[in-house]
Design a protein around this motif. Structure first.
Motif, PDB file in Angstrom:
ATOM      1  N   SER A   1       0.852  -1.184   0.000  1.00  0.00           N
ATOM      2  CA  SER A   1       0.000   0.000   0.000  1.00  0.00           C
ATOM      3  C   SER A   1       0.885   1.230   0.000  1.00  0.00           C
ATOM      4  N   ILE A   2       0.537   2.217  -0.812  1.00  0.00           N
ATOM      5  CA  ILE A   2       1.191   3.513  -0.770  1.00  0.00           C
ATOM      6  C   ILE A   2       0.262   4.448  -0.015  1.00  0.00           C
ATOM      7  N   ILE A   3       0.750   5.059   1.054  1.00  0.00           N
ATOM      8  CA  ILE A   3      -0.078   5.868   1.940  1.00  0.00           C
ATOM      9  C   ILE A   3       0.291   7.341   1.759  1.00  0.00           C
ATOM     10  N   THR A   4      -0.685   8.135   1.340  1.00  0.00           N
ATOM     11  CA  THR A   4      -0.453   9.557   1.131  1.00  0.00           C
ATOM     12  C   THR A   4      -1.380  10.368   2.018  1.00  0.00           C
ATOM     13  N   SER A   5      -0.791  11.282   2.783  1.00  0.00           N
ATOM     14  CA  SER A   5      -1.557  12.209   3.613  1.00  0.00           C
ATOM     15  C   SER A   5      -1.529  13.579   2.947  1.00  0.00           C
ATOM     16  N   PHE A   6      -2.707  14.128   2.690  1.00  0.00           N
ATOM     17  CA  PHE A   6      -2.800  15.375   1.932  1.00  0.00           C
ATOM     18  C   PHE A   6      -2.869  16.595   2.850  1.00  0.00           C
ATOM     19  N   SER A   7      -2.148  17.619   2.434  1.00  0.00           N
ATOM     20  CA  SER A   7      -2.145  18.915   3.107  1.00  0.00           C
ATOM     21  C   SER A   7      -2.112  19.980   2.025  1.00  0.00           C
ATOM     22  N   GLN A   8      -1.898  21.227   2.416  1.00  0.00           N
ATOM     23  CA  GLN A   8      -1.802  22.288   1.422  1.00  0.00           C
ATOM     24  C   GLN A   8      -0.604  22.086   0.498  1.00  0.00           C
ATOM     25  N   ALA A   9       0.368  21.302   0.943  1.00  0.00           N
ATOM     26  CA  ALA A   9       1.581  21.107   0.145  1.00  0.00           C
ATOM     27  C   ALA A   9       1.359  20.229  -1.075  1.00  0.00           C
ATOM     28  N   ASN A  10       0.341  19.350  -1.039  1.00  0.00           N
ATOM     29  CA  ASN A  10       0.235  18.361  -2.119  1.00  0.00           C
ATOM     30  C   ASN A  10      -1.197  18.073  -2.565  1.00  0.00           C
ATOM     31  N   PHE A  11      -2.186  18.856  -2.098  1.00  0.00           N
ATOM     32  CA  PHE A  11      -3.586  18.497  -2.374  1.00  0.00           C
ATOM     33  C   PHE A  11      -3.933  18.569  -3.854  1.00  0.00           C
ATOM     34  N   ASP A  12      -3.172  19.319  -4.637  1.00  0.00           N
ATOM     35  CA  ASP A  12      -3.465  19.445  -6.060  1.00  0.00           C
ATOM     36  C   ASP A  12      -2.692  18.449  -6.920  1.00  0.00           C
ATOM     37  N   ASP A  13      -2.072  17.454  -6.285  1.00  0.00           N
ATOM     38  CA  ASP A  13      -1.193  16.522  -7.011  1.00  0.00           C
ATOM     39  C   ASP A  13      -1.840  15.183  -7.332  1.00  0.00           C
TER      40      ASP A  13
ATOM     41  N   ALA B   1      -1.015  24.619   7.659  1.00  0.00           N
ATOM     42  CA  ALA B   1      -0.868  23.741   6.497  1.00  0.00           C
ATOM     43  C   ALA B   1      -2.098  22.873   6.268  1.00  0.00           C
ATOM     44  N   PHE B   2      -3.092  22.967   7.159  1.00  0.00           N
ATOM     45  CA  PHE B   2      -4.283  22.130   7.019  1.00  0.00           C
ATOM     46  C   PHE B   2      -5.129  22.644   5.866  1.00  0.00           C
ATOM     47  N   LEU B   3      -5.832  21.749   5.211  1.00  0.00           N
ATOM     48  CA  LEU B   3      -6.632  22.115   4.051  1.00  0.00           C
ATOM     49  C   LEU B   3      -7.744  23.087   4.407  1.00  0.00           C
ATOM     50  N   THR B   4      -7.972  24.058   3.533  1.00  0.00           N
ATOM     51  CA  THR B   4      -9.144  24.899   3.660  1.00  0.00           C
ATOM     52  C   THR B   4     -10.359  24.118   3.162  1.00  0.00           C
TER      53      THR B   4
END
Length: 284
Positions: free
Chosen positions: A163-175, A201-204
């Motif tokens: 499994s590849i685990i990705t946690s999204f924040s403002q740094a990568n949410f558009d990727d 850095a938390f998502l809006t």
């Protein structure tokens, strides 16, 4: 902290015959150490106050007696504990399934050889960026190429579900598209969730909406044959008609019910994603 998806499938996880209560604990995730790969996570060599090898093994005995069927070892970076292999074997010897979560950074050839000796039920690899720049923004450090190389080593050398685990924040949410292009064809499960980060850095709300829409469309279209698992923090029972039946089932949060988390110092929480003010007790 990330956990591999658990399932309530009774065929895969039947209640053991020796358990005398109807709804036993089934899944446990442990933070083996706080020592991590990057300065913004935790101190790189901080082990003060962590449970000892003997304390962990004694806990494994108790967890098995409570009905635990599957245990996930995570961190920090679990491989920074010199006893990670001994503890991994202790879990399997107690007839519990074992999964491990890692960033895959600083993993040695000996670590890989030891992984090959373990009958793992799953290996999760945390990957926070789809390219070098977003990886650095999300983690505060380098290591993108090393992480990709580790994924390839695991695919070629280990016979274990990845499994590849990705946690999204403002740094990568558009990727999202970049991640799909990177992971397509690798025969992995992509587990996606919201990062536990500082408020800055938390998502809006708007970023969250865009992220969910992009991921939901990818799931519905099964883009490039990539299997995507969206964790509970990415929503359920959407008000949008297109997503009305997505996901089709949700049993509710299992934290503190069938699932429990244990931090490296012995703090017990319903789930390792819960904050410090939700610690139930210290097991020492």
């Amino acid at each position: 902290m990330s956990e591999l998806p658990c399932t309530n499938d009774p065929a895969r996880h039947p209640i053991r015959d020796d358990i005398l209560f109807d709804d036993p604990l089934r899944f446990v995730a442990i933070e083996l150490t706080e020592a991590g790969s990057f300065p913004r996570e935790r101190p790189l060599a901080s082990t003060e106050g962590e449970l000892s090898t003997d304390e962990w093994i004694a806990l494994f005995d108790e967890l098995y007696s409570l009905g635990c069927l599957e245990l996930t070892i995570a961190g920090g970076e679990a491989f920074r504990r010199a006893d990670w292999f001994r503890l991994s074997k202790a879990v399997i010897e107690r007839d519990m399934e074992l999964s491990i979560i890692t960033r895959g950074l600083g993993v040695t050839g000996q670590d890989i050889d030891r992984l090959r000796q373990l009958a793992l039920s799953g290996l999760g690899i945390r990957l926070e960026g789809a390219n070098r720049n977003s990886f650095r923004k999300a983690t505060g450090g380098d290591g993108f190429e090393e992480a990709l190389a580790f994924i390839e080593r695991c695919r070629s050398m280990l016979d274990v579900p990845l499994s590849i685990i990705t946690s999204f924040s403002q740094a990568n949410f558009d990727d999202v598209d970049d991640f799909i292009e990177l992971l397509a064809g690798l025969d992995v499960l992509w587990q996606v969730q919201i990062a536990e980060v500082d408020d800055g850095a938390f998502l809006t709300a708007e970023q969250y909406r865009r992220l969910f829409d992009n991921l939901a469309e990818a799931v519905l279209q099964h883009r490039d044959g990539l299997d995507i698992a969206m964790m509970d923090d990415l929503g359920y029972f959407s008000l949008k008609s297109r997503y009305a039946e997505f996901p089709k089932e949700w049993a509710g949060c299992q934290g503190g019910m069938k699932l429990a988390g244990i931090r490296s110092n012995g703090d017990l929480v319903g789930c390792l994603s819960l904050p410090a003010n939700m610690v139930e007790v210290n097991l020492r």
